[in-house]
Scaffold this motif. Sequence first.
Motif, PDB file in Angstrom:
ATOM      1  N   ALA A 178      31.962  -0.079  31.159  1.00 62.08           N
ATOM      2  CA  ALA A 178      33.324   0.249  30.731  1.00 62.08           C
ATOM      3  C   ALA A 178      33.713   1.647  31.197  1.00 62.08           C
ATOM      4  CB  ALA A 178      33.438   0.137  29.211  1.00 62.08           C
ATOM      5  N   TYR A 179      32.840   2.618  30.987  1.00 56.36           N
ATOM      6  CA  TYR A 179      33.157   3.994  31.394  1.00 56.36           C
ATOM      7  C   TYR A 179      33.147   4.144  32.913  1.00 56.36           C
ATOM      8  CZ  TYR A 179      32.926   5.460  26.536  1.00 56.36           C
ATOM      9  OH  TYR A 179      33.169   5.602  25.190  1.00 56.36           O
ATOM     10  N   TRP A 180      32.336   3.344  33.586  1.00 54.05           N
ATOM     11  CA  TRP A 180      32.339   3.347  35.048  1.00 54.05           C
ATOM     12  C   TRP A 180      33.714   2.889  35.560  1.00 54.05           C
ATOM     13  CZ3 TRP A 180      28.479   5.393  37.872  1.00 54.05           C
ATOM     14  CH2 TRP A 180      28.453   5.164  39.247  1.00 54.05           C
ATOM     15  N   GLY A 181      34.246   1.841  34.951  1.00 56.31           N
ATOM     16  CA  GLY A 181      35.578   1.366  35.324  1.00 56.31           C
ATOM     17  C   GLY A 181      36.655   2.399  35.034  1.00 56.31           C
ATOM     18  N   ILE A 182      36.555   3.061  33.893  1.00 57.26           N
ATOM     19  CA  ILE A 182      37.518   4.109  33.535  1.00 57.26           C
ATOM     20  C   ILE A 182      37.467   5.241  34.558  1.00 57.26           C
ATOM     21  CG2 ILE A 182      38.007   5.936  31.853  1.00 57.26           C
ATOM     22  CD1 ILE A 182      37.101   3.952  29.662  1.00 57.26           C
ATOM     23  N   LEU A 183      36.242   5.644  34.935  1.00 59.57           N
ATOM     24  CA  LEU A 183      36.071   6.733  35.899  1.00 59.57           C
ATOM     25  C   LEU A 183      36.777   6.424  37.218  1.00 59.57           C
ATOM     26  CD1 LEU A 183      34.683   9.393  36.801  1.00 59.57           C
ATOM     27  CD2 LEU A 183      32.709   8.011  37.497  1.00 59.57           C
ATOM     28  N   PHE A 184      36.573   5.230  37.742  1.00 55.28           N
ATOM     29  CA  PHE A 184      37.160   4.878  39.028  1.00 55.28           C
ATOM     30  C   PHE A 184      38.683   4.724  38.946  1.00 55.28           C
ATOM     31  CE2 PHE A 184      32.883   4.413  40.317  1.00 55.28           C
ATOM     32  CZ  PHE A 184      32.863   4.405  41.702  1.00 55.28           C
ATOM     33  N   SER A 185      39.163   4.210  37.813  1.00 57.47           N
ATOM     34  CA  SER A 185      40.623   4.076  37.675  1.00 57.47           C
ATOM     35  C   SER A 185      41.286   5.438  37.507  1.00 57.47           C
ATOM     36  CB  SER A 185      40.970   3.156  36.496  1.00 57.47           C
ATOM     37  OG  SER A 185      40.361   3.603  35.302  1.00 57.47           O
ATOM     38  N   LEU A 186      40.581   6.400  36.923  1.00 57.24           N
ATOM     39  CA  LEU A 186      41.124   7.758  36.800  1.00 57.24           C
ATOM     40  C   LEU A 186      41.077   8.492  38.139  1.00 57.24           C
ATOM     41  CD1 LEU A 186      39.618   8.923  33.376  1.00 57.24           C
ATOM     42  CD2 LEU A 186      42.001   8.297  33.848  1.00 57.24           C
ATOM     43  N   ILE A 187      40.049   8.229  38.931  1.00 58.72           N
ATOM     44  CA  ILE A 187      39.919   8.891  40.231  1.00 58.72           C
ATOM     45  C   ILE A 187      40.951   8.355  41.228  1.00 58.72           C
ATOM     46  CG2 ILE A 187      38.438   9.175  42.263  1.00 58.72           C
ATOM     47  CD1 ILE A 187      36.040   9.252  40.351  1.00 58.72           C
ATOM     48  N   PHE A 188      41.045   7.031  41.333  1.00 60.05           N
ATOM     49  CA  PHE A 188      41.896   6.419  42.356  1.00 60.05           C
ATOM     50  C   PHE A 188      43.310   6.101  41.875  1.00 60.05           C
ATOM     51  CE2 PHE A 188      37.529   5.425  43.753  1.00 60.05           C
ATOM     52  CZ  PHE A 188      37.583   5.930  45.048  1.00 60.05           C
ATOM     53  N   GLN A 189      43.526   6.051  40.555  1.00 58.32           N
ATOM     54  CA  GLN A 189      44.848   5.880  39.950  1.00 58.32           C
ATOM     55  C   GLN A 189      45.667   4.750  40.582  1.00 58.32           C
ATOM     56  OE1 GLN A 189      46.597   9.869  40.081  1.00 58.32           O
ATOM     57  NE2 GLN A 189      45.634  10.302  38.121  1.00 58.32           N
ATOM     58  N   PRO A 190      45.194   3.503  40.450  1.00 55.99           N
ATOM     59  CA  PRO A 190      45.918   2.373  41.054  1.00 55.99           C
ATOM     60  C   PRO A 190      47.305   2.146  40.477  1.00 55.99           C
ATOM     61  CG  PRO A 190      44.196   1.605  39.560  1.00 55.99           C
ATOM     62  CD  PRO A 190      43.982   3.073  39.725  1.00 55.99           C
ATOM     63  N   GLY A 191      47.549   2.612  39.240  1.00 55.50           N
ATOM     64  CA  GLY A 191      48.851   2.373  38.618  1.00 55.50           C
ATOM     65  C   GLY A 191      49.900   3.424  38.922  1.00 55.50           C
ATOM     66  N   LYS A 192      49.545   4.449  39.666  1.00 55.27           N
ATOM     67  CA  LYS A 192      50.500   5.510  39.986  1.00 55.27           C
ATOM     68  C   LYS A 192      51.432   5.068  41.115  1.00 55.27           C
ATOM     69  CE  LYS A 192      49.213   8.984  37.282  1.00 55.27           C
ATOM     70  NZ  LYS A 192      50.112   9.633  36.325  1.00 55.27           N
ATOM     71  N   GLY A 193      52.644   5.630  41.126  1.00 48.91           N
ATOM     72  CA  GLY A 193      53.568   5.397  42.238  1.00 48.91           C
ATOM     73  C   GLY A 193      54.699   4.452  41.939  1.00 48.91           C
ATOM     74  N   VAL A 194      54.709   3.836  40.749  1.00 50.54           N
ATOM     75  CA  VAL A 194      55.805   2.936  40.361  1.00 50.54           C
ATOM     76  C   VAL A 194      56.483   3.507  39.127  1.00 50.54           C
ATOM     77  CG1 VAL A 194      56.428   0.637  39.559  1.00 50.54           C
ATOM     78  CG2 VAL A 194      54.682   0.902  41.310  1.00 50.54           C
ATOM     79  N   ALA A 195      57.791   3.690  39.221  1.00 49.50           N
ATOM     80  CA  ALA A 195      58.540   4.264  38.101  1.00 49.50           C
ATOM     81  C   ALA A 195      59.057   3.147  37.200  1.00 49.50           C
ATOM     82  CB  ALA A 195      59.707   5.103  38.623  1.00 49.50           C
ATOM     83  N   ILE A 196      58.502   3.034  36.000  1.00 49.73           N
ATOM     84  CA  ILE A 196      58.975   2.056  35.022  1.00 49.73           C
ATOM     85  C   ILE A 196      60.217   2.631  34.341  1.00 49.73           C
ATOM     86  CG2 ILE A 196      58.413   0.778  32.914  1.00 49.73           C
ATOM     87  CD1 ILE A 196      56.694  -0.110  35.179  1.00 49.73           C
ATOM     88  N   PRO A 197      61.330   1.878  34.293  1.00 48.70           N
ATOM     89  CA  PRO A 197      62.521   2.385  33.611  1.00 48.70           C
ATOM     90  C   PRO A 197      62.218   2.814  32.179  1.00 48.70           C
ATOM     91  CG  PRO A 197      63.018   0.367  34.801  1.00 48.70           C
ATOM     92  CD  PRO A 197      61.528   0.552  34.862  1.00 48.70           C
ATOM     93  N   GLN A 198      62.892   3.871  31.730  1.00 47.53           N
ATOM     94  CA  GLN A 198      62.621   4.437  30.406  1.00 47.53           C
ATOM     95  C   GLN A 198      62.832   3.421  29.295  1.00 47.53           C
ATOM     96  OE1 GLN A 198      61.417   7.480  30.195  1.00 47.53           O
ATOM     97  NE2 GLN A 198      61.163   7.401  27.981  1.00 47.53           N
TER      98      GLN A 198
END
Length: 401
Positions: free
Chosen positions: A85-105
Amino acid sequence: MDDKYFIRKILIAIAIGIGVGFFFRDYVFMLDVLGKIFLRSMQMAIPLLVLGQVVQALGSLEKKDLSVLGMRTITVFGISSLLAAYWGILFSLIFQPGKGVAIPQSDLAGVKEQTIDFAETAISFFPQNIMDSLTRGSIIQIIIFAIFLGIALNMFLAKKPNSVILPFLIDFNEIIMNVIRLVMKFAPIGIFSMIAVSVGNLGLDILIPMIKYLLVFAIATLSFLLLWVIIVVIYCKKSFKSIMIGMKSISLVALATTSSAVTLPIALEDTHKKLGVSKRVVDLVLPMGVSLNSNGSAMHMAITVITISQLYGINFNVVSILYIGILATFISLANAVVPGAGLVSLAIIVPQLGLPIESIALFAGVEWFVGMLRTITNVNSDVFSAVVVDKMSKIGVRENI
């Protein structure tokens, strides 16, 4: 329902949803109600599903499972799932796959900033009233109670092995699973609706993070399995070549079938004959691993919730991240063996973190590939756990001589 047939229908639903969302974006709001009904239906049986699955898993443990060997196995399972679980968290924090899309407020209404306090979190793990926890759907409290109840059931069955309680529980759990299966029959309609609404509101850019997410998950999976191999090589004195030869058939079957249960027979044979693990350890660890050790599921949930938080611009503090790892590990105990099981797992963990449950529809399109990665991690971790437990047992024998 055949899993491949189910995935095919989901992919068709996603393709149609993308088209409808893109070409009819001014009208897709009318589909929103269908998606929300599907999500509520999928959630309605989850507290009972989690409670029943954990109690059955612990209540069904035999006396040999609770021996020194069994306790070593459960310890290895717990540590490896938490690490995954923490290994997955580490990689998602490093590579940030969810960044770059602006969700409307407007889509962030009701989503709270995640600032969990350590002491408050530790206390909140334990239910004050289990009926209240079931009503609120507080999953980690339900799991804690289920662990106590499962152990108590096991102690009771040790004195009264012919009791009808366990058969009744098994039948009840199967009925709850049938409820989930019935709901999942409508998954293509619900996911079509949610994808159409998402694409209509956000455009095709929302699909880019899913590709990044899948790549990050693949990198995290491969590196985690490599970490396992390094541990086995160093601690168990196995050669890298012998591990690769021993794991080849097991890994291919896991990828092809996306099923730990289907892979179990070949894992039992190859772990004993090719990796040299004693029959006693193999026969205990691998069957236990199918229900109690889900490294891939823990990693999957952890990566996904971090990706969702990035999509919505939500920041987690350190305590919250620690909480996510523990939560993903606990929830991995309650595996639902149904088509789209990954989506069911996300429906359990996502609401617990105050994240919008509608977001799980975005991950339906990569569920088949995620299932492959999740399964090979689950299966290979079970095998590596057996190798480690076998080594621990041999050390224990030498120390007693």
